[in-house]
Write a protein that holds these residues in place. Structure first.
Motif, PDB file in Angstrom:
ATOM      1  N   ASN A  76       0.802  -1.226   0.000  1.00 43.43           N
ATOM      2  CA  ASN A  76       0.000   0.000   0.000  1.00 43.43           C
ATOM      3  C   ASN A  76       0.835   1.277   0.000  1.00 43.43           C
ATOM      4  O   ASN A  76       0.316   2.364  -0.266  1.00 43.43           O
ATOM      5  CB  ASN A  76      -0.951   0.025   1.197  1.00 43.43           C
ATOM      6  N   GLU A  77       2.121   1.161   0.313  1.00 43.95           N
ATOM      7  CA  GLU A  77       2.997   2.334   0.303  1.00 43.95           C
ATOM      8  C   GLU A  77       3.773   2.466  -1.002  1.00 43.95           C
ATOM      9  O   GLU A  77       4.443   3.481  -1.214  1.00 43.95           O
ATOM     10  CB  GLU A  77       3.969   2.278   1.484  1.00 43.95           C
ATOM     11  N   THR A  78       3.687   1.464  -1.858  1.00 46.47           N
ATOM     12  CA  THR A  78       4.371   1.533  -3.142  1.00 46.47           C
ATOM     13  C   THR A  78       3.795   2.678  -3.972  1.00 46.47           C
ATOM     14  O   THR A  78       2.577   2.823  -4.090  1.00 46.47           O
ATOM     15  CB  THR A  78       4.221   0.218  -3.922  1.00 46.47           C
ATOM     16  N   ILE A  79       4.664   3.494  -4.518  1.00 44.39           N
ATOM     17  CA  ILE A  79       4.246   4.601  -5.380  1.00 44.39           C
ATOM     18  C   ILE A  79       4.452   4.194  -6.826  1.00 44.39           C
ATOM     19  O   ILE A  79       5.529   3.743  -7.215  1.00 44.39           O
ATOM     20  CB  ILE A  79       5.039   5.884  -5.056  1.00 44.39           C
ATOM     21  N   TYR A  80       3.399   4.330  -7.614  1.00 47.14           N
ATOM     22  CA  TYR A  80       3.433   3.928  -9.013  1.00 47.14           C
ATOM     23  C   TYR A  80       3.339   5.138  -9.938  1.00 47.14           C
ATOM     24  O   TYR A  80       2.663   6.121  -9.621  1.00 47.14           O
ATOM     25  CB  TYR A  80       2.246   3.016  -9.338  1.00 47.14           C
ATOM     26  N   GLU A  81       3.973   5.032 -11.083  1.00 46.04           N
ATOM     27  CA  GLU A  81       3.757   5.998 -12.159  1.00 46.04           C
ATOM     28  C   GLU A  81       2.478   5.592 -12.900  1.00 46.04           C
ATOM     29  O   GLU A  81       2.381   4.471 -13.402  1.00 46.04           O
ATOM     30  CB  GLU A  81       4.936   5.986 -13.118  1.00 46.04           C
ATOM     31  N   ILE A  82       1.507   6.506 -12.984  1.00 46.31           N
ATOM     32  CA  ILE A  82       0.221   6.150 -13.584  1.00 46.31           C
ATOM     33  C   ILE A  82       0.034   6.733 -14.988  1.00 46.31           C
ATOM     34  O   ILE A  82      -1.035   6.611 -15.575  1.00 46.31           O
ATOM     35  CB  ILE A  82      -0.960   6.545 -12.675  1.00 46.31           C
ATOM     36  N   GLY A  83       1.082   7.352 -15.529  1.00 45.98           N
ATOM     37  CA  GLY A  83       1.075   7.762 -16.931  1.00 45.98           C
ATOM     38  C   GLY A  83      -0.110   8.627 -17.316  1.00 45.98           C
ATOM     39  O   GLY A  83      -0.458   9.589 -16.633  1.00 45.98           O
ATOM     40  N   SER A  84      -0.761   8.249 -18.388  1.00 43.44           N
ATOM     41  CA  SER A  84      -1.819   9.087 -18.971  1.00 43.44           C
ATOM     42  C   SER A  84      -3.109   9.114 -18.168  1.00 43.44           C
ATOM     43  O   SER A  84      -4.012   9.882 -18.497  1.00 43.44           O
ATOM     44  CB  SER A  84      -2.110   8.636 -20.410  1.00 43.44           C
ATOM     45  N   LEU A  85      -3.212   8.315 -17.102  1.00 43.56           N
ATOM     46  CA  LEU A  85      -4.336   8.523 -16.188  1.00 43.56           C
ATOM     47  C   LEU A  85      -4.291   9.938 -15.621  1.00 43.56           C
ATOM     48  O   LEU A  85      -5.306  10.470 -15.157  1.00 43.56           O
ATOM     49  CB  LEU A  85      -4.309   7.508 -15.042  1.00 43.56           C
ATOM     50  N   SER A  86      -3.102  10.544 -15.670  1.00 40.14           N
ATOM     51  CA  SER A  86      -2.944  11.945 -15.250  1.00 40.14           C
ATOM     52  C   SER A  86      -3.931  12.847 -15.966  1.00 40.14           C
ATOM     53  O   SER A  86      -4.393  13.859 -15.408  1.00 40.14           O
ATOM     54  CB  SER A  86      -1.519  12.423 -15.551  1.00 40.14           C
ATOM     55  N   LYS A  87      -4.261  12.517 -17.207  1.00 37.33           N
ATOM     56  CA  LYS A  87      -5.163  13.360 -18.001  1.00 37.33           C
ATOM     57  C   LYS A  87      -6.545  13.432 -17.376  1.00 37.33           C
ATOM     58  O   LYS A  87      -7.218  14.471 -17.448  1.00 37.33           O
ATOM     59  CB  LYS A  87      -5.252  12.826 -19.430  1.00 37.33           C
ATOM     60  N   THR A  88      -7.008  12.364 -16.764  1.00 35.57           N
ATOM     61  CA  THR A  88      -8.343  12.393 -16.163  1.00 35.57           C
ATOM     62  C   THR A  88      -8.390  13.342 -14.969  1.00 35.57           C
ATOM     63  O   THR A  88      -9.433  13.931 -14.678  1.00 35.57           O
ATOM     64  CB  THR A  88      -8.814  10.988 -15.724  1.00 35.57           C
ATOM     65  N   PHE A  89      -7.260  13.505 -14.275  1.00 32.68           N
ATOM     66  CA  PHE A  89      -7.193  14.471 -13.179  1.00 32.68           C
ATOM     67  C   PHE A  89      -7.264  15.893 -13.737  1.00 32.68           C
ATOM     68  O   PHE A  89      -7.929  16.757 -13.166  1.00 32.68           O
ATOM     69  CB  PHE A  89      -5.911  14.268 -12.383  1.00 32.68           C
ATOM     70  N   ALA A  90      -6.554  16.133 -14.853  1.00 32.99           N
ATOM     71  CA  ALA A  90      -6.631  17.444 -15.501  1.00 32.99           C
ATOM     72  C   ALA A  90      -8.061  17.721 -15.966  1.00 32.99           C
ATOM     73  O   ALA A  90      -8.562  18.848 -15.854  1.00 32.99           O
ATOM     74  CB  ALA A  90      -5.670  17.506 -16.681  1.00 32.99           C
ATOM     75  N   GLY A  91      -8.729  16.678 -16.475  1.00 29.54           N
ATOM     76  CA  GLY A  91     -10.117  16.825 -16.894  1.00 29.54           C
ATOM     77  C   GLY A  91     -11.040  17.152 -15.734  1.00 29.54           C
ATOM     78  O   GLY A  91     -11.958  17.970 -15.856  1.00 29.54           O
ATOM     79  N   THR A  92     -10.793  16.528 -14.585  1.00 29.03           N
ATOM     80  CA  THR A  92     -11.594  16.800 -13.396  1.00 29.03           C
ATOM     81  C   THR A  92     -11.412  18.252 -12.940  1.00 29.03           C
ATOM     82  O   THR A  92     -12.386  18.933 -12.585  1.00 29.03           O
ATOM     83  CB  THR A  92     -11.220  15.831 -12.260  1.00 29.03           C
ATOM     84  N   LEU A  93     -10.169  18.724 -12.967  1.00 30.51           N
ATOM     85  CA  LEU A  93      -9.914  20.122 -12.598  1.00 30.51           C
ATOM     86  C   LEU A  93     -10.563  21.086 -13.590  1.00 30.51           C
ATOM     87  O   LEU A  93     -11.069  22.147 -13.193  1.00 30.51           O
ATOM     88  CB  LEU A  93      -8.413  20.388 -12.524  1.00 30.51           C
ATOM     89  N   ALA A  94     -10.562  20.724 -14.868  1.00 32.96           N
ATOM     90  CA  ALA A  94     -11.234  21.557 -15.874  1.00 32.96           C
ATOM     91  C   ALA A  94     -12.735  21.594 -15.621  1.00 32.96           C
ATOM     92  O   ALA A  94     -13.378  22.644 -15.740  1.00 32.96           O
ATOM     93  CB  ALA A  94     -10.934  21.032 -17.277  1.00 32.96           C
ATOM     94  N   ALA A  95     -13.305  20.439 -15.259  1.00 34.53           N
ATOM     95  CA  ALA A  95     -14.743  20.390 -14.941  1.00 34.53           C
ATOM     96  C   ALA A  95     -15.056  21.258 -13.727  1.00 34.53           C
ATOM     97  O   ALA A  95     -16.086  21.943 -13.681  1.00 34.53           O
ATOM     98  CB  ALA A  95     -15.161  18.940 -14.688  1.00 34.53           C
ATOM     99  N   LYS A  96     -14.177  21.225 -12.751  1.00 32.66           N
ATOM    100  CA  LYS A  96     -14.337  22.078 -11.568  1.00 32.66           C
ATOM    101  C   LYS A  96     -14.345  23.554 -11.981  1.00 32.66           C
ATOM    102  O   LYS A  96     -15.187  24.336 -11.512  1.00 32.66           O
ATOM    103  CB  LYS A  96     -13.203  21.802 -10.586  1.00 32.66           C
TER     104      LYS A  96
END
Length: 379
Positions: A76-96
């Motif tokens: 549960n402490e392992t940090i992963y690179e999630i690549g282009s899933l990053s775009k969905t976070f940008a989309g969420t901020l744009a929706a906000k």
């Protein structure tokens, strides 16, 4: 989704961690075990983490070894690179931003640019904000343009090193300079053409709208709205020690992490599995920001639409309408699925990135989804 015949069995000795069962109709932990252990039998795959959220309950499993023979199972402490899933976070901020009346998706992007870009239009048709969000802008996948040539041969052993060298000291000023070199060859708003350049520009626009650096805007929102404390673009030295190693193609040597992109919105985010569970739960909520981010901007056919960077599978005969995104960097790949019909979400990741990796993950999730659907139909 493909119709997969399910054969549930548990292979012992590989399973590392899963939450204790909290199930009613189907044992989700056993489904995760089965799917993950089948994954680990595939060539090149030697670790995976899977998270399922089903009717508000969460199930997490970590399997295998991050480095073969090292007995270092992810956790549960392992940090992963999630690549282009990053775009969905940008989309969420744009929706906000849209919900707060700070952004209009029908605005021309030129409105937010500090220099004149007469090239960012086709004839008299300019690129609008909504074209960036729906991958219909006509912008190239990557800037600088040389990156697209390198990535055409993704599985070549030299590709990660070439990409890292290209992005060494490549900053926001370089990106905005290279944006002048772009030529739009089709009317924006109609043709799907995946563009990380577009998601980087969304980050730039959000900075202008909020007068705040994108990464700060992102991490503060995730922390306050979703209690996601371990999801970010930049890592501290201590956090970097927890970043999962990974492998590119069939190369047995640990490969480079994804280089820093100008804003990082297109592929630089890192996260933990518990944080991704929180993100799934947020995306399953029926609030106005989620609804806005998942609203179709362009419908390409009766099966496929695009929302605020979300891929939308429309009216699937088994899963209904659902939302998904793939993420990939040279040393990891992942998927996220949001399936409102069944109050179901899933995240899967492995620290290997090759030509067949995405299919291996799809097969694993399909197995889990098929069994859940079967049990749901039984009532």
């Amino acid at each position: 989704m493909k119709n997969i015949v399910l054969s549930i069995f548990l292979l012992s000795s590989i399973f590392c961690f899963a939450q204790s069962p909290q199930i009613e109709k189907v044992n989700i932990n056993l489904l995760i075990d089965s799917a993950a252990n089948k994954m680990l039998k595939k060539p090149l795959i030697h670790s995976t983490s899977i998270a399922i959220v089903y009717h508000g309950k969460e199930y997490i499993g970590h399997y295998g070894e991050l480095q073969k023979g090292k007995n270092n199972c992810p956790n549960n402490e392992t940090i992963y690179e999630i690549g282009s899933l990053s775009k969905t976070f940008a989309g969420t901020l744009a929706a906000k931003a849209v919900c707060e009346n700070k952004l209009n998706v029908d605005d021309e992007i030129q409105k937010y640019l500090t220099e004149d870009y007469p090239n960012l239009k086709y004839g008299s048709q300019p690129i609008l904000v909504k074209h960036l969000l729906s991958h219909t802008s006509g912008l190239p996948n990557m800037l600088p343009l040389e990156a697209n040539t390198i990535l055409q041969d993704f599985t070549n052993y030299e590709t990660p090193a070439k990409i890292n060298l290209l992005y060494n000291n490549y900053g926001q000023k370089d990106f905005l300079r290279d944006l002048h070199k772009v030529k739009i060859d089709t009317v924006p708003g109609y043709k799907y053409s995946y563009s990380s350049t577009g998601s980087e520009l969304i980050a730039f626009i959000l900075e202008k709208v909020y007068k705040t650096k994108y990464e700060k805007l992102l991490t503060e929102y995730l922390s306050t709205s979703m209690a996601m404390q371990n999801t970010k673009i930049s890592l501290s030295d201590l956090e970097a020690k927890k970043l999962a190693v990974g492998y590119h193609s069939d190369n047995s040597i640990i490969t480079y992490a994804m280089p820093q992109l100008p804003w990082g919105a297109s592929g630089n985010m890192k996260s933990t599995i518990p944080d991704m569970v929180k993100y799934i739960k947020f995306q399953l909520k029926n609030n106005k920001i989620v609804a806005k981010s998942q609203k179709s901007i362009v419908k390409f056919d009766h099966e496929f639409s695009i929302g605020y960077f979300w891929n939308i599978a429309t009216d699937d005969r088994k899963l209904g309408t659902y939302y998904l995104h793939h993420g990939g960097v040279p040393r990891s790949q992942c998927y996220i699925f949001i399936i409102p019909k069944y109050d179901l979400g899933a995240f899967i990741i492995t620290n290997q990135s090759g030509a067949e990796t995405s299919k291996v993950m799809e097969d694993a999730l399909n197995e889990i989804f098929e069994r859940i659907i079967t049990e749901e139909k039984k009532g």
